[in-house]
Design an enzyme around this catalytic site. Structure first.
Site, PDB file in Angstrom:
ATOM      1  N   CYS A   1       0.818  -1.221   0.000  1.00 45.05           N
ATOM      2  CA  CYS A   1       0.000   0.000   0.000  1.00 45.05           C
ATOM      3  C   CYS A   1       0.851   1.270   0.000  1.00 45.05           C
ATOM      4  O   CYS A   1       0.360   2.348  -0.320  1.00 45.05           O
ATOM      5  CB  CYS A   1      -0.934   0.002   1.199  1.00 45.05           C
TER       6      CYS A   1
ATOM      7  N   HIS B   1      -8.953   1.574  -3.494  1.00 46.71           N
ATOM      8  CA  HIS B   1      -7.538   1.482  -3.154  1.00 46.71           C
ATOM      9  C   HIS B   1      -6.752   0.650  -4.168  1.00 46.71           C
ATOM     10  O   HIS B   1      -6.422  -0.491  -3.911  1.00 46.71           O
ATOM     11  CB  HIS B   1      -7.401   0.899  -1.745  1.00 46.71           C
TER      12      HIS B   1
END
Lengths: 392, 137
Positions: free
Chosen positions: A83, A338
């Site tokens: 991430c 995301h």
């Protein structure tokens, strides 16, 4: 040790629509994000001297980016840091400029999550060697356990903490209504968030971010060159990266109510940016809200709220657009989804525009210093970036 | 050798802490303690991350622990689809021991309370596999 403060400037950025983009592949998205950045900076692909390409899901090596942009034999490295991949991609480009080995560098992050394994799959590889272990803890369930632990540690009742989560969800959805590139652009209510189907107790559907495709890009150069290109370039004040070493497994006292990787990255970034009181000195922030509990814990880890007091700031509205430290003014992961390596650059895109005064209906009144934060992985093995930006 | 039959899906076969499985089969859930610095570890470690020595002793986790976190996995990851829903939990057993594992299927979600008393016991799984789980005290 010389830091990066005020030694690198952003002169152009681009960001695609985030969402279910079935009609575009990763190269299409890279082209869209980069050409917006080229136009913003007033340069052409041939002006890029070095590039970094962040992606986890969309193919190997720097040639993915070189071929999309038809770059003429310049160095392109592929970066993967889960991430935190987008901001790490940006970090590499900034360090190249700061070192003097190139004048203009490009950082791009892209993911096609929707058509890979049916989305951000439940099948987690990191950080374990697949030959060693199968893992029965999908992302929602991991962060859910942090939420339950938070209740246990601070004595919160389920309904009370769910309401705090719902207020975070409602805030981000409200901000997302003003972001044309967001995946979700509609208001929700506290009641809807509290009553949404439970994904993994206590986290419900609306406590979780979306899953999307998307790309974002940044062009960086030296402040001296930036001055000749535009007046409203943005300066990089700090970039910190931390990677866990398995501490949650190695340390019996690991508490599961904070992210040590964020605390360490924030400490390093604040030192580099010469920030001593983050709550007072930072004007807006984009933080990693993969789940509502992650955003709540991050308020505390970044020093915006005292330990255990994040919920009080949520109730006071401190992090709304009209609060004293607006967080996720563009709607965050909650509304953009995301796409792992694109998220960090999408956040920088928002801070860049807030600092330039070009954030449209989301524009905040006073923005001199902005911050971005990404965290991904599992307890003990998080990859985290904290970056700070400011006006010239 | 020793971990071939641990858990629902495959696990590493080789591990220094393989005696853990023999103890499980004998009905005991064991942790290790460093004879040099006194630190206790679960899952058991045979090398101490604190003092970096390898002088460890086994001890049984007896008595009751407290439930300090849990979640209900409604959507199982690859390999665990058929198991869902299942409940993952974290228990505190004193002496620095925190145990992560599943709650026994005979504990229903509505009966769970944070801080409730738990014990940890070996559990036989289908296909000759073995693991441990939390049970009521």
């Amino acid at each position: 040790m010389k830091g990066i403060k005020d030694r690198v400037a952003i002169v152009g950025m681009g960001c695609t629509q985030f969402g279910e983009l079935w009609d575009k592949n990763h190269r299409d998205l890279v082209v869209d994000a980069c050409y917006e950045a080229f136009e913003d900076a007033g340069i052409e692909p041939k002006d890029i001297q070095m590039a970094w390409y962040g992606s986890r899901e969309t193919g190997f090596t720097g040639t993915q980016l070189a071929s999309a942009l038809k770059l003429e034999y310049i160095p392109v490295s592929r970066v993967e840091n889960f991430c935190a991949g987008g901001t790490d991609t940006f970090r590499n480009a900034c360090y190249a400029v700061a070192s003097g080995v190139c004048d203009i560098a490009l950082a791009v992050g892209v993911e096609k999550c929707k058509d890979h394994s049916g989305g951000f799959n439940l099948d987690i590889l990191e950080p374990f060697d697949r030959s060693m272990v199968e893992w029965d803890l999908p992302p929602a369930s991991q962060f859910a356990q942090l939420a339950t632990r938070y209740m246990y540690h601070y004595g919160w009742k389920y309904e009370e903490l769910k309401r705090i989560f719902a207020m975070i969800d409602v805030k981000n959805h409200h901000n997302g209504t003003m972001s044309p590139n967001a995946q979700f652009r509609r208001e929700i209510t506290v009641e809807q968030a509290m009553n949404a189907p439970i994904i993994s107790h206590p986290l419900g559907l609306l406590d979780a971010c979306g899953v999307s495709d998307g790309s974002a890009a940044a062009i960086v150069t030296t402040p001296e060159i930036a001055k000749s290109m535009r007046k409203d370039y943005i300066l990089v004040k700090a970039i910190a990266l931390t990677n866990g070493a398995g501490q949650a497994i190695l340390q019996p006292e690991y508490d599961f109510i904070h992210f040590p990787e964020t605390v360490a990255a924030a400490r390093n970034a604040y030192k580099e940016a010469e920030i001593t009181n983050p709550r007072q000195e930072i004007d807006c922030a984009e933080v990693h809200d993969c789940f509502a509990i992650t955003e709540l814990i991050t308020y505390e880890d970044l020093g915006f709220s005292p330990r255990g007091k994040g919920p009080e700031d949520v109730e006071a509205g401190s992090f709304t657009l009209t609060g004293n430290l607006p967080v996720n003014s563009d709607g965050g992961l909650k509304c953009f989804g995301h796409p792992l390596s694109a998220s960090g650059l999408r956040m920088i895109y928002e801070i860049y525009h807030q600092l330039q005064g070009k954030a449209g209906p989301r524009q905040l009144k006073k923005v001199d210093i902005g911050l971005t934060h990404n965290i991904g992985g599992i307890c003990g093995f998080f990859n985290c970036t904290v970056a700070v930006f400011g006006k010239p | 050798m020793g971990f071939e039959n641990f858990g629902t899906v495959s696990f590493t076969a080789e591990a220094k802490a393989a005696d853990f499985i023999a103890y499980l089969e004998a009905g005991k859930v064991m942790a290790t303690r460093c004879r040099q610095c006194g630190a206790s570890y679960f899952p058991p470690k045979m090398d101490c991350p604190r003092c970096l020595l390898s002088d460890m002793e086994w001890f049984e986790i007896k008595g009751n622990g407290k439930l300090s976190s849990y979640t209900v996995v409604n959507y199982g990851p690859a390999g665990f689809e058929a198991d869902a829903p299942y409940i993952l939990a974290l228990g505190e057993f004193g002496d620095g021991i925190q145990i992560f594992g599943r709650l026994s299927r005979d504990i229903e979600e509505k009966d769970i309370e944070l801080g409730m008393s738990l014990m940890v016991s070996p559990v036989k799984l289908p296909d000759d596999r073995i693991a441990y789980e939390f049970r009521r005290t």
